[in-house]
Structure formats: C-alpha cells, structure tokens
Write a protein that holds these residues in place. Structure first.
Motif, PDB file in Angstrom:
ATOM      1  N   LEU A 525       8.391   2.987  -3.725  1.00 33.10           N
ATOM      2  CA  LEU A 525       7.722   1.660  -4.272  1.00 33.10           C
ATOM      3  C   LEU A 525       7.133   0.564  -3.255  1.00 33.10           C
ATOM      4  N   ARG A 526       8.218   0.285  -2.267  1.00 29.93           N
ATOM      5  CA  ARG A 526       8.059  -0.402  -1.280  1.00 29.93           C
ATOM      6  C   ARG A 526       6.730   0.047  -0.234  1.00 29.93           C
ATOM      7  N   LEU A 527       7.013   1.409  -0.210  1.00 30.04           N
ATOM      8  CA  LEU A 527       5.825   1.952   0.541  1.00 30.04           C
ATOM      9  C   LEU A 527       4.414   1.746   0.248  1.00 30.04           C
ATOM     10  N   TYR A 528       4.334   1.827  -1.306  1.00 26.64           N
ATOM     11  CA  TYR A 528       3.139   1.558  -2.011  1.00 26.64           C
ATOM     12  C   TYR A 528       2.686   0.086  -1.804  1.00 26.64           C
ATOM     13  N   GLN A 529       3.621  -0.621  -2.136  1.00 27.41           N
ATOM     14  CA  GLN A 529       3.162  -2.179  -1.972  1.00 27.41           C
ATOM     15  C   GLN A 529       2.594  -2.588  -0.706  1.00 27.41           C
ATOM     16  N   ALA A 530       3.511  -2.124   0.459  1.00 25.05           N
ATOM     17  CA  ALA A 530       3.116  -2.465   1.747  1.00 25.05           C
ATOM     18  C   ALA A 530       1.713  -1.675   2.214  1.00 25.05           C
ATOM     19  N   ALA A 531       1.720  -0.424   1.677  1.00 20.02           N
ATOM     20  CA  ALA A 531       0.209   0.329   2.127  1.00 20.02           C
ATOM     21  C   ALA A 531      -0.731  -0.615   1.278  1.00 20.02           C
ATOM     22  N   ALA A 540       6.142   1.537   7.883  1.00 17.24           N
ATOM     23  CA  ALA A 540       7.192   2.359   8.807  1.00 17.24           C
ATOM     24  C   ALA A 540       8.663   2.283   8.386  1.00 17.24           C
ATOM     25  N   ALA A 541       9.178   1.174   8.043  1.00 18.64           N
ATOM     26  CA  ALA A 541      10.590   0.972   7.459  1.00 18.64           C
ATOM     27  C   ALA A 541      10.707   1.777   6.204  1.00 18.64           C
ATOM     28  N   ALA A 542       9.816   1.685   5.251  1.00 18.39           N
ATOM     29  CA  ALA A 542      10.146   2.524   4.240  1.00 18.39           C
ATOM     30  C   ALA A 542       9.924   3.798   4.482  1.00 18.39           C
ATOM     31  N   LEU A 543       9.123   4.479   5.146  1.00 20.04           N
ATOM     32  CA  LEU A 543       9.094   5.858   5.579  1.00 20.04           C
ATOM     33  C   LEU A 543      10.582   6.412   6.371  1.00 20.04           C
ATOM     34  N   ALA A 544      10.705   5.274   7.051  1.00 20.26           N
ATOM     35  CA  ALA A 544      12.409   5.817   7.787  1.00 20.26           C
ATOM     36  C   ALA A 544      13.235   5.932   6.975  1.00 20.26           C
ATOM     37  N   GLU A 545      13.233   5.004   5.885  1.00 20.95           N
ATOM     38  CA  GLU A 545      14.490   4.988   4.913  1.00 20.95           C
ATOM     39  C   GLU A 545      14.399   6.220   3.794  1.00 20.95           C
ATOM     40  N   ALA A 547      11.138   7.243   2.040  1.00 16.92           N
ATOM     41  CA  ALA A 547      10.282   7.282   1.085  1.00 16.92           C
ATOM     42  C   ALA A 547       9.362   8.523   1.273  1.00 16.92           C
ATOM     43  N   GLU A 548       8.845   8.931   0.029  1.00 18.58           N
ATOM     44  CA  GLU A 548       8.099  10.533   0.517  1.00 18.58           C
ATOM     45  C   GLU A 548       6.646  10.102   0.627  1.00 18.58           C
ATOM     46  N   VAL A 549       6.003  10.408   1.417  1.00 20.42           N
ATOM     47  CA  VAL A 549       4.613   9.918   1.684  1.00 20.42           C
ATOM     48  C   VAL A 549       3.612  10.076   0.781  1.00 20.42           C
ATOM     49  N   ASN A 550       3.975  11.151  -0.148  1.00 21.09           N
ATOM     50  CA  ASN A 550       3.000  11.735  -1.008  1.00 21.09           C
ATOM     51  C   ASN A 550       3.813  11.654  -2.413  1.00 21.09           C
ATOM     52  N   GLY A 551       4.731  10.558  -2.593  1.00 19.22           N
ATOM     53  CA  GLY A 551       5.341  10.216  -3.760  1.00 19.22           C
ATOM     54  C   GLY A 551       4.219   9.484  -4.417  1.00 19.22           C
ATOM     55  N   ILE A 552       4.615   9.503  -5.848  1.00 16.68           N
ATOM     56  CA  ILE A 552       3.773   8.841  -6.817  1.00 16.68           C
ATOM     57  C   ILE A 552       4.480   7.901  -7.386  1.00 16.68           C
ATOM     58  N   ARG A 559      -0.688   6.775  -8.742  1.00 13.35           N
ATOM     59  CA  ARG A 559      -0.994   6.821  -7.329  1.00 13.35           C
ATOM     60  C   ARG A 559      -0.193   6.968  -6.335  1.00 13.35           C
ATOM     61  N   SER A 560      -0.727   7.380  -5.367  1.00 16.36           N
ATOM     62  CA  SER A 560       0.092   7.495  -4.188  1.00 16.36           C
ATOM     63  C   SER A 560      -0.154   6.483  -3.023  1.00 16.36           C
ATOM     64  N   ALA A 561       0.772   6.350  -1.849  1.00 18.35           N
ATOM     65  CA  ALA A 561       0.529   5.093  -1.257  1.00 18.35           C
ATOM     66  C   ALA A 561      -0.763   5.319  -0.471  1.00 18.35           C
ATOM     67  N   LEU A 562      -1.345   6.303  -0.156  1.00 20.36           N
ATOM     68  CA  LEU A 562      -2.774   6.468   0.757  1.00 20.36           C
ATOM     69  C   LEU A 562      -3.729   6.098  -0.392  1.00 20.36           C
TER      70      LEU A 562
END
Length: 717
Positions: A525-531, A540-545, A547-552, A559-562
């Motif tokens: 969720l943090r990855l999506y909000q940051a994106a 970068a912090a969310a991915l390091a912890e 987070a799935e880059v293709n998670g919905i 929606r995905s982070a992209l």
C-alpha cells in the motif's frame, strides 16, 4: 560370576527357588528381545552399507569418465587412475566388512537363539504342566479319609510318582537355564569380538592401501601447488586484460593489427546494405586479409569474400546518406555501402582499406598506412564533432553528481564506473561483478562509460543515489554489529556483504509492525501511495521491505503501483517501477492499464515512456476504449499524435515483412525522440492542451509526413 540355579533348592521347590526361577525366566525373555533387536539393526546396517557401496561404485564410474576428459594430460590421468584403483579397493574392503559383520553378528546370535531358546520353551511348558499335576495330586492325597486305606494308599503312590516326575523335569529345566546363562555370554562376546576384528582388519587394510598411495599423493600435491601458482598468474593476467578492454570507449576500439603478416589487418562489425533492397542493412563481421575484404553473416556460416582484390577498388566516405558513419567500396564489377558504429571506427576502416590498397600496389609492408588515424574522442550520447575532450563522459559526470555517488555504494572505492539501474546506485568494477552474479531480477548493472543511458535513468541516479539507498539498505548495520567492507577488502568479504545487504536484506529496518503478511500488505500500500505521489525514496524503501512491484491494491480497483504512478504523473516513478520489473500491461478491474491512465490524465511523457517499454496500445477497457480513443475524447493533441504515429509505424513495419527495413521508421523515431527528450528535460512544454485549429494542423502535418513516407514505401515495392 553370576549366580546359577541351585539344584538342591530345585528339589525342595522352595519359595526362594521359585523367585530365582522367575528372575531367570524374565532375564531370558529380555535377552531374547535384545538379541532380536540387535540382529534386525545389523541387517539394516548391512543393507545401508550395500547401498552405500553401490552409490560409491557409481561415483567411481563418474570419476573414471572424468579422468578420460583429461586424457591429454598424462600426469592428471595417471594420478586419477591410481586414486580410482585405490578407492575401488576400499569398496572391496567395505564389501568384505559387511559380509563379516553379518556372519559375526547375525549367524552367531541366530545359532544361540535357535539352539537353546526353542528347547527352553518346550521344557518350560512340560515343567509347568507337571507342576500343575503335582498340585492336583497333593490336593487329592490330602482329601482322602483315613478310614479308606486303599484310597489313601493309591493317593500316596500317585503323589510320590508325580513328585519324582516333577523333580526330574525341574532339574532338567534348571540345567538348561544354567547352560543357556553360561553359553550366552560366550556367544555374545565371541560375536562382538568377531565384529571388532572385522573392523580392525578393514581399517588396517585401508591404512596399508593409502600408505602405498602416499608417494603418489605427495607428487600430486607438488603438482597442485605448481598448477595453483600458474593459475593465479594466468588469472591475474586475464583480470588485467579484462580491465583494459573494460575501459575502452563506448564506441569500441578498432581491432587493428600493426604487423599483419598473413593475419587480419582490421576486423570488427559493420552494417552492410543489401543490393536488392536499399533500405535493408544487416550487421556482419568484416575483416581484411591477404588484400581481400571478407565477411561473415553469422558465426555459424563460413566466411565469404566480398572483394577479391582490393587493388581494383576505391573507397570513399558517404556524406549524402541519411544514415551516419557510412562509406562505400567500389570496384569495376560492383559497389557496396558499409556503416560503422561511430566516426572513429569509420575513419579506422577507411584508413585500413586505403592502406591495404596502397600496400598491395607497393608490394611491401607499410605499417603506418595500416594504422587508423587518431579520430576525435567521442562522448556517449553527445556530439561527435572534433574538439577538446571533456574530463569525463556526460553520463559518468551526471551520475557522480548524485548524493554519495562519488564512492562505491558497497565498498567506498573512489570514482566508480558502474551503476545499477534498478537500485539507482554506483559501484566499482569488482562490486559490479558481484552484483551481476545476483541476477538481473535483483540488480541490473551497466557501465557509465561504455553503455548508453537515457535521461530518466540518469535522473534516478541523481535523485536517489548511494546516500539515499544506503540509508535504506544499511539502516540496521550498526545494530547487527557489521562493518562495511573497504576498497582493499577481500572479494569474499565484499560478496558476503552484498548478499546480506541486497538478497537477505539483513540491515533493512521495517517501518511497519505486525506479522509478515500484514507487513507485506502494508509495504504494498505504501508503494502504491508513494508511486501516485511520485515520492521515490518511499518507493525504494517499500520495495526494499518486500513490497511486490506488481502487487494490486484492492482499495484502488485492483490497480498496480505503475498505474498509480501513471495517474500521478511522475515520470521517474514510472521508470523506477519499470526498471524493477513492473508489468507494463497490467490492467485493473475496469480493464485499464498504465497507458490508459496516462492518456486519461494527459501525461504525454508517461505515454512516451510506456510506449518505449512495450505497452500494448490496442488494449481496450470495459467501455471498449483503447488509449487512442481516450486521448481523442480528452482532446490531447500531443498524445493523439504520438499514439497515431506509433500505430502507423507498427503498420508500416508489419507491411515490410521479414525482409523489410530494420528498425522503426526514421520520421517516427525523430518525433518520438523529441517527445522523450522534452518529457525529460522540459516537461512544461508537454502541458495538456485542447484541440485547436493550430493543433489539428500540427497533427495533420505530422500524420501527413508519415503517410507520405508510407506511400513512398508502397511505390518502391
């Protein structure tokens, strides 16, 4: 000595005798159980040993096959054969050991059990039966009246006969128990002694065998030491050569031989224009040898002589062509247009060809003519015109301007020349090799001097960089008590550090609490909000912890982070996610992907980036609208133009077929490059605008250029 059953007490049949008898019987029963267990375990051990020997035999067969691979080296072959023979003898010793073990344990203990235990059981049954008869006879004798003399006499005689029979069986039973008690010690000790003796023989034979192999092992150790020293020298030499080649300019140094005697004067890759289709160019390997120009279409095909005698040829530069770095070789019978990768390589080939022609005429070696002229230095991605070279290539200069990028992110070495695109860090050459071994799913390594870089990738290095990423990946380093490697640290130490840092993520401090599942969902969720907000550091912090880059995100219609980054409008967020493996064609619950979202929001830079990364422009949402239809509906002139031209370019490329021109249409590439550069360097010019008369004319002009080029292609066909 253990106490045995007393025969005198047996005759008396006293309570003490009965207690001793019960103790003896329980000991016999317990011993029988333990003997049965030992024999079963022995069988299992022997079976496991036989399986071990079979596996060992297969292993020796593999070693024998390996020794045949080294048959060219007699030293290695002889040593391997001797070792193989020795190990084969060890297998034979093992086989004998297991046979002797089975005889020592199973056979002797089985004899003990079969010789005594069945007879003991039978005698005990008779003893118990006679004992019961004695009890009955004693009871009858006691019940006879004194007034019945004949009955009393018969009862007395029966009691006397039964007692004598009972004493006979009791004594016999005691004798057998005492004999078994005595014999079982001898048999058990003899069995164990035989087993130990078999082990002693096995290890003694093994010692003698390897003592005989000791001279061979010493000889092999000396050879190994010599080979290790030679290998270290060769490895160091190869590393030095690797560094020299690695430090070449991005355009590549021409392979020129200053002493060509019966060897190639120059060799390398050139593009060759097809004589049948002038717009078709194929990359081939060319070389000059024995006054001939030779080329190979692929490594699987034989070399073909293009010009048999260079004395009958003339070479000139082609300045009127649209493609760069082209030159032409002409003879009486034919001509051929060639293209180099850079101006430096072009000048090298021109000099080599002309020098070879002059050499053939004068029939003497003139090394100076075969040397390439010193071309002006090239800059990766810059202008190739002559001029004073800059201090370092622009890509390197921009990358090192990021926070902490002047030192390697993992060992601190000065002036790194390599970088990871998806991690947005710079590194030295040794750490870059370790990063490559991790796999591209963890780190995509590229050279800052040899590879081409796009503006978005360089911006990621500047916005994030070593300081930011190390604050994420090394946050808990002090808590773990780890010390970061130095530039002079051994490679093994650096490798362990990099694996702990990026693979195990050992030093990352989690910013969320709860279980692993909750932590993963929170990071997603943090990855999506940051994106969506374009906050790269949080991404970068969310991915390091984890987070799935293709998670919905279920709360955001799947929606995905992209997709969130495309809606938010951050070009760098989109590039960062794509470099970390984001699926460019993922669609949400409404059937809309990142390209739909960018077209809807009017972000031209994102549309351009997503098209470059392979986004499907024909995908439709739940309303049946593709990105082009959305752009027309929102009246965004630039996006409509970009999508239409991309679609026309694909149609033109498909119409050319497999023999068509390589790559995309040049007009489309020029306009596409303009959009991409504008999105990276001057995004304000791509602000959203409504269709106007001027915009329509601009779009029509661009489409007209593409249509005219398309018609020219059709007419040429």
């Amino acid at each position: 000595m253990d106490a045995l059953l007393d025969f005198e007490e047996c005759v008396k049949d006293s309570p003490e005798f009965r207690l001793n008898l019960d103790r003896f019987e329980s000991e016999v029963s317990l011993l029988e159980t333990k003997l049965d267990k030992v024999m079963k375990l022995c069988n299992k051990m022997v079976e496991a040993g036989q399986a071990y020997n079979a596996a060992n035999q297969l292993f020796l067969s593999g070693l024998a096959e390996l020794s045949t691979y080294q048959k060219s080296d007699s030293t290695i072959t002889n040593s391997m054969n001797q070792f193989n023979q020795g190990l084969q003898e060890v297998i034979n010793f093992h086989t004998m050991l297991f046979d002797q073990t089975q005889r020592a344990i199973n056979h002797q203990l089985t004899n003990l059990c079969t010789q005594f235990l069945p007879q003991l059981a039978e005698t005990r049954r008779e003893f118990v039966r006679i004992g019961e008869d004695l009890e009955m006879a004693a009871a009858k004798n006691a019940q006879v009246s004194r007034h019945k003399a004949s009955d009393a006499e018969r009862a007395s005689h029966l009691l006397l006969a039964t007692r004598k029979c009972y004493q006979h069986f009791a004594l016999d039973y005691c004798l057998q128990l005492n004999t078994f008690k005595t014999q079982q010690k001898i048999d058990i000790l003899n069995s164990v002694f035989s087993f130990i003796h078999a082990q002693f023989t096995f290890f003694h034979q093994g010692f003698d065998l390897f003592r005989d192999l000791e001279p061979t092992m010493k000889t092999m150790a000396a050879q190994l030491s010599q080979l290790s020293a030679e290998c270290a020298v060769k490895r160091k030499d190869q590393e030095n050569k690797h560094l020299l080649v690695q430090q070449r300019d991005a355009c590549g140094e021409p392979m020129v031989n200053p002493c060509p005697a019966n060897e190639d004067i120059i060799q390398g890759y050139l593009f060759k224009r097809s004589r049948r289709k002038s717009k078709t160019w194929k990359r081939c390997w060319f070389s000059i040898r024995n006054n001939q120009l030779i080329y190979r279409k692929s490594h699987k095909e034989d070399a073909v002589v293009l010009f048999e005698d260079l004395r009958l040829c003339a070479v000139k530069s082609l300045e009127h062509m649209d493609r760069r770095f082209c030159f032409e070789l002409l003879s009486v019978q034919k001509c051929c247009a060639l293209q180099a990768d850079s101006e430096q390589l072009k000048q090298a080939w021109l000099s080599a060809l002309q020098g070879s022609i002059d050499l053939a005429y004068r029939e003497r070696t003139d090394t100076a003519l075969t040397q390439p002229k010193e071309p002006p230095p090239l800059v990766c991605g810059g202008d190739n015109s002559p001029g004073p070279p800059p201090h370092r290539p622009p890509a390197l200069g921009v990358a090192l301007s990021g926070p902490g990028n002047q030192q390697c992110c993992d060992c601190g070495e000065e002036e790194p020349r390599w970088a990871s695109i998806n991690l947005a860090v710079t590194m030295c050459i040794e750490c870059s090799g370790i990063h490559r071994s991790l796999g591209v799913h963890l780190s995509k390594v590229r050279s800052l001097t040899l590879d081409s870089w796009e503006a978005e990738q360089l911006k990621l290095l500047c916005v994030l960089g070593n300081d930011v990423m190390n604050q994420i990946y090394e946050a808990g380093c002090s808590d773990e008590g780890r010390i970061k490697p130095r530039p002079d640290s051994p490679r093994a130490e650096k490798e362990m550090w990099i694996k702990e840092k990026y693979v195990e993520k050992r030093f990352i401090q989690s910013s969320s609490s709860g279980g692993a599942r909750h932590h993963k969902d929170d990071a997603g969720l943090r990855l999506y909000q940051a994106a969506s907000s374009g906050h790269l550091i949080t991404m970068a912090a969310a991915l390091a912890e984890g987070a799935e880059v293709n998670g919905i995100v279920a709360e955001e219609e799947g929606r995905s982070a992209l997709i969130g980054a495309a809606i938010g409008g951050s070009l760098l967020a989109c590039e960062f996610l794509l470099q970390n493996g984001a699926n460019v064609n993922h669609r949400d619950l409404r059937g809309r992907g990142a390209l739909h979202a960018a077209a809807t929001a009017g972000h031209t830079g994102q549309v351009c980036l997503l098209l470059k990364r392979g986004a499907n422009q024909y995908a439709v949402d739940e309303n049946g609208q593709d990105p082009l239809a959305i752009a027309v509906e929102t009246a965004n002139a630039d996006i409509v133009t970009l999508l239409r031209m991309a679609r026309m370019n694909e149609e033109m490329r498909d119409s050319d077929g497999v023999f068509g021109a390589m790559g995309d249409d040049e007009t489309f590439q020029d306009i596409f490059r303009d959009f991409s550069d504008m999105a990276s360097h001057d995004p304000e010019k791509l602000s959203r605008r409504q269709f106007s008369r001027g915009a329509e004319e601009d779009e029509d002009d661009r489409g007209g250029v593409m249509n005219s080029r398309h018609s020219v292609k059709k007419r040429s066909e």
